[in-house]
Design a protein around this motif. Sequence first.
Motif, PDB file in Angstrom:
ATOM      1  N   ALA A 184      -0.827 108.061  67.071  1.00 13.59           N
ATOM      2  CA  ALA A 184       0.198 108.982  66.570  1.00 13.59           C
ATOM      3  C   ALA A 184       1.320 108.267  65.813  1.00 13.59           C
ATOM      4  O   ALA A 184       2.131 108.921  65.153  1.00 13.59           O
ATOM      5  CB  ALA A 184       0.788 109.775  67.740  1.00 13.59           C
ATOM      6  N   ASP A 185       1.350 106.935  65.877  1.00 13.01           N
ATOM      7  CA  ASP A 185       2.405 106.165  65.206  1.00 13.01           C
ATOM      8  C   ASP A 185       2.097 105.861  63.742  1.00 13.01           C
ATOM      9  O   ASP A 185       2.971 105.383  63.012  1.00 13.01           O
ATOM     10  CB  ASP A 185       2.632 104.825  65.918  1.00 13.01           C
ATOM     11  CG  ASP A 185       3.151 104.989  67.325  1.00 13.01           C
ATOM     12  OD1 ASP A 185       3.978 105.895  67.558  1.00 13.01           O
ATOM     13  OD2 ASP A 185       2.732 104.197  68.192  1.00 13.01           O
ATOM     14  N   ARG A 186       0.867 106.107  63.309  1.00 17.62           N
ATOM     15  CA  ARG A 186       0.450 105.662  61.977  1.00 17.62           C
ATOM     16  C   ARG A 186       1.355 106.162  60.861  1.00 17.62           C
ATOM     17  O   ARG A 186       1.795 105.384  60.021  1.00 17.62           O
ATOM     18  CB  ARG A 186      -0.993 106.044  61.688  1.00 17.62           C
ATOM     19  CG  ARG A 186      -1.509 105.360  60.410  1.00 17.62           C
ATOM     20  CD  ARG A 186      -2.806 105.907  59.944  1.00 17.62           C
ATOM     21  NE  ARG A 186      -2.545 107.269  59.491  1.00 17.62           N
ATOM     22  CZ  ARG A 186      -3.473 108.134  59.145  1.00 17.62           C
ATOM     23  NH1 ARG A 186      -4.728 107.794  59.218  1.00 17.62           N
ATOM     24  NH2 ARG A 186      -3.173 109.344  58.746  1.00 17.62           N
ATOM     25  N   ASP A 187       1.646 107.435  60.821  1.00 19.67           N
ATOM     26  CA  ASP A 187       2.451 107.970  59.716  1.00 19.67           C
ATOM     27  C   ASP A 187       3.883 107.442  59.746  1.00 19.67           C
ATOM     28  O   ASP A 187       4.451 107.113  58.706  1.00 19.67           O
ATOM     29  CB  ASP A 187       2.439 109.495  59.722  1.00 19.67           C
ATOM     30  CG  ASP A 187       1.072 110.064  59.353  1.00 19.67           C
ATOM     31  OD1 ASP A 187       0.248 109.332  58.745  1.00 19.67           O
ATOM     32  OD2 ASP A 187       0.824 111.240  59.674  1.00 19.67           O
ATOM     33  N   ALA A 188       4.451 107.344  60.944  1.00 21.86           N
ATOM     34  CA  ALA A 188       5.832 106.860  61.057  1.00 21.86           C
ATOM     35  C   ALA A 188       5.951 105.399  60.649  1.00 21.86           C
ATOM     36  O   ALA A 188       6.877 105.018  59.925  1.00 21.86           O
ATOM     37  CB  ALA A 188       6.351 107.061  62.481  1.00 21.86           C
ATOM     38  N   ILE A 189       5.001 104.557  61.081  1.00 26.02           N
ATOM     39  CA  ILE A 189       5.090 103.142  60.710  1.00 26.02           C
ATOM     40  C   ILE A 189       4.707 102.964  59.250  1.00 26.02           C
ATOM     41  O   ILE A 189       5.255 102.087  58.563  1.00 26.02           O
ATOM     42  CB  ILE A 189       4.279 102.223  61.668  1.00 26.02           C
ATOM     43  CG1 ILE A 189       4.746 100.768  61.536  1.00 26.02           C
ATOM     44  CG2 ILE A 189       2.794 102.341  61.433  1.00 26.02           C
ATOM     45  CD1 ILE A 189       6.166 100.490  61.943  1.00 26.02           C
ATOM     46  N   HIS A 190       3.829 103.804  58.729  1.00 26.32           N
ATOM     47  CA  HIS A 190       3.498 103.712  57.297  1.00 26.32           C
ATOM     48  C   HIS A 190       4.735 104.024  56.444  1.00 26.32           C
ATOM     49  O   HIS A 190       4.943 103.370  55.410  1.00 26.32           O
ATOM     50  CB  HIS A 190       2.343 104.630  56.915  1.00 26.32           C
ATOM     51  CG  HIS A 190       2.005 104.525  55.461  1.00 26.32           C
ATOM     52  ND1 HIS A 190       1.436 103.394  54.911  1.00 26.32           N
ATOM     53  CD2 HIS A 190       2.218 105.383  54.434  1.00 26.32           C
ATOM     54  CE1 HIS A 190       1.298 103.574  53.609  1.00 26.32           C
ATOM     55  NE2 HIS A 190       1.765 104.766  53.296  1.00 26.32           N
ATOM     56  N   ALA A 191       5.545 104.971  56.873  1.00 27.82           N
ATOM     57  CA  ALA A 191       6.771 105.275  56.124  1.00 27.82           C
ATOM     58  C   ALA A 191       7.671 104.041  56.044  1.00 27.82           C
ATOM     59  O   ALA A 191       8.329 103.799  55.023  1.00 27.82           O
ATOM     60  CB  ALA A 191       7.515 106.443  56.771  1.00 27.82           C
ATOM     61  N   ILE A 192       7.683 103.249  57.086  1.00 27.15           N
ATOM     62  CA  ILE A 192       8.478 102.007  57.110  1.00 27.15           C
ATOM     63  C   ILE A 192       7.794 100.934  56.262  1.00 27.15           C
ATOM     64  O   ILE A 192       8.420 100.307  55.407  1.00 27.15           O
ATOM     65  CB  ILE A 192       8.686 101.535  58.565  1.00 27.15           C
ATOM     66  CG1 ILE A 192       9.521 102.558  59.339  1.00 27.15           C
ATOM     67  CG2 ILE A 192       9.335 100.155  58.607  1.00 27.15           C
ATOM     68  CD1 ILE A 192       9.531 102.365  60.840  1.00 27.15           C
ATOM     69  N   TYR A 193       6.505 100.737  56.475  1.00 29.43           N
ATOM     70  CA  TYR A 193       5.760  99.696  55.770  1.00 29.43           C
ATOM     71  C   TYR A 193       5.611  99.981  54.274  1.00 29.43           C
ATOM     72  O   TYR A 193       5.340  99.061  53.498  1.00 29.43           O
ATOM     73  CB  TYR A 193       4.372  99.527  56.372  1.00 29.43           C
ATOM     74  CG  TYR A 193       4.310  98.882  57.727  1.00 29.43           C
ATOM     75  CD1 TYR A 193       5.415  98.311  58.334  1.00 29.43           C
ATOM     76  CD2 TYR A 193       3.104  98.828  58.408  1.00 29.43           C
ATOM     77  CE1 TYR A 193       5.323  97.723  59.588  1.00 29.43           C
ATOM     78  CE2 TYR A 193       2.993  98.229  59.654  1.00 29.43           C
ATOM     79  CZ  TYR A 193       4.112  97.682  60.237  1.00 29.43           C
ATOM     80  OH  TYR A 193       4.007  97.086  61.471  1.00 29.43           O
TER      81      TYR A 193
END
Length: 160
Positions: free
Chosen positions: A7-16
């Motif tokens: 579930a973290d993929r989209d949130a960390i992608h926004a950062i990365y």
Amino acid sequence: MRPFGAADRDAIHAIYSDPEVMRYVGHGAHRTTAETARALRGYADALRTRGYGFVAVVELSSGVLIGDGGLHPLAGRGPDVELGYTLARDAWGRGYATEIGSALVAHAFEALGVPRVMAQVEPENAASRRVLEKLGMTERGVRLTYGRPHLLYGVDRALV
């Protein structure tokens, strides 16, 4: 800090994928969610095989994922362990990098028993250099990483 979940993929992608956040990180901003998904698989594999790696950093007060932090064999080989972190712009200047770094250095010395923790930082990244110095790290040399010169910082267990 906790392991990353699906579930973290989209949130960390926004950062990365933020070029300003990733200006001094690795190969720069991620262009696709597939690139971020590969990184997350690598983090999970490292945790499973080595027992340490990069994990999610979540703000306690809000529960929001604000970045990552972790330990990695220096240059992918070791024997020294490298400290790293990436934080969303909204989390900059709030002491989180120092808090993450302090916890990870303590973990490296106490749980992993390593004699030294290293970090690499581009000379222009004054904010991260200050964080490393707050952690007791001192400049140890220069090395070429990702095609760019990086300052090598380190702290020895005997000095902490």
